[in-house]
Design an enzyme around this catalytic site. Structure first.
Site, PDB file in Angstrom:
ATOM      1  N   SER A 145       0.847  -1.203   0.000  1.00  0.00           N
ATOM      2  CA  SER A 145       0.000   0.000   0.000  1.00  0.00           C
ATOM      3  C   SER A 145       0.875   1.244   0.000  1.00  0.00           C
ATOM      4  O   SER A 145       2.084   1.162   0.257  1.00  0.00           O
ATOM      5  CB  SER A 145      -0.855  -0.012   1.289  1.00  0.00           C
ATOM      6  OG  SER A 145      -1.400   1.271   1.567  1.00  0.00           O
ATOM      7  N   TYR A 158      -3.286  -0.006  10.018  1.00  0.00           N
ATOM      8  CA  TYR A 158      -3.140  -0.446   8.622  1.00  0.00           C
ATOM      9  C   TYR A 158      -1.730  -0.132   8.132  1.00  0.00           C
ATOM     10  O   TYR A 158      -1.079  -0.961   7.493  1.00  0.00           O
ATOM     11  CB  TYR A 158      -4.185   0.286   7.786  1.00  0.00           C
ATOM     12  CG  TYR A 158      -4.280  -0.085   6.337  1.00  0.00           C
ATOM     13  CD1 TYR A 158      -3.646   0.695   5.363  1.00  0.00           C
ATOM     14  CD2 TYR A 158      -5.025  -1.173   5.920  1.00  0.00           C
ATOM     15  CE1 TYR A 158      -3.759   0.379   4.020  1.00  0.00           C
ATOM     16  CE2 TYR A 158      -5.142  -1.497   4.571  1.00  0.00           C
ATOM     17  CZ  TYR A 158      -4.509  -0.707   3.631  1.00  0.00           C
ATOM     18  OH  TYR A 158      -4.615  -1.016   2.286  1.00  0.00           O
TER      19      TYR A 158
END
Ligand code: GCO
Length: 262
Positions: A145, A158
């Protein structure tokens, strides 16, 4: 084009019933791979996804299991390998996000994000890699990501998971490359999916921010990830290892610009 041909290969993509996982799986299928579709929400969603791929002329089989549950993973991989065949390509895509300021986040929620986004790729890879080692070949692709490189308000768990997944990818490469297994990552930028729907609504400040922060000046289309997935799943990347391929419209290339600049 032979370099990118996946004919005869079996690709397991976790979380491939929707979103980026479905788009990457479709790319692998269009390149010739047989797809093993995975999800954990409902059998109906898996069946619908298999039908979606079959309508595209892609061979697909569905397996419902929780990638965070090692016993389910061991059972599922055993069934897949006996019912479909050896897993040549593993895409660790399944993931969740919880957007909460760190100081307000429950420890249980933090641990759940780490469990699914970081521990599960370890569990999946640990059990799939044994067959790859025996066959002296394999491809593992971990879906990282922007948060593998950058922080952002409210996504601390996250970011910790995806930052860890980047390093886990590099360590998998360190330990397993000698078996002719290539382990790399794909780092998607900001894409139009159900995960980003809440921050993409018209007028949401984040929507304008991302368009301004991305040199390509738009949200990504999930189909833009297919090429990166095919490349890292194919012979074209046989000497690429431990690399995170960012598909982000240029976000990581720039510090950004004032909102009054075009
Ligand atoms: C967010 C977004 C991001 C994207 C993606 C960016 O809340 O910032 O959901 O996390 O989903 O991971 O690479």
């Amino acid at each position: 084009m032979e370099l990118f041909n996946l004919k005869g290969k079996i690709a397991l993509v976790t979380g491939s019933t929707h979103g980026l996982g479905m788009a990457m799986a479709k790319g692998l299928g269009k390149a010739g791979a047989t797809l093993v579709v995975n999800g954990n929400s409902s059998q109906q969603k898996i069946d619908d996804a298999v039908k979606h791929f079959e309508r595209e002329g892609i061979k697909a089989v569905g397996y419902r299991f929780n990638v965070a549950d090692e016993a389910q993973v061991i059972e599922a991989i055993g069934k897949i390998q006996s019912e479909v065949g050896p897993i040549d390509i593993l895409v660790n895509n399944a993931g969740i996000i919880k957007r909460t300021p760190l100081e307000e986040m429950e420890v249980a929620d933090f641990k759940e994000v780490i469990d699914i986004d970081l521990v599960s790729p370890f569990i999946m890879s640990k059990h799939v890699v044994k067959g790859m080692m025996a066959r002296k070949q394999g491809k593992i692709i971990n879906i990282c990501s922007m948060m593998s490189e950058l922080g952002r308000n409210t996504v601390g768990a996250y970011a910790a998971a995806k930052g860890g997944l980047k390093m886990l990818t590099q360590n998998m490469a360190t330990e397993w490359a000698k078996h002719n297994i290539q382990i790399n990552g794909i780092g998607p930028g900001y894409f139009a999916t159900s995960q980003t729907a809440p921050i993409r609504v018209e007028g949401h400040p984040f929507n304008e921010f991302i368009v301004n922060r991305t040199p390509a000046a738009k949200w990504g289309d999930p189909n833009d990830l297919a090429g990166a997935a095919i490349f890292l799943a194919s012979r074209a990347s046989d000497f690429v290892n431990g690399h995170i391929l960012y598909v982000d419209g240029g976000i990581l290339a720039t510090i950004g610009k004032p909102s009054n600049e075009t």
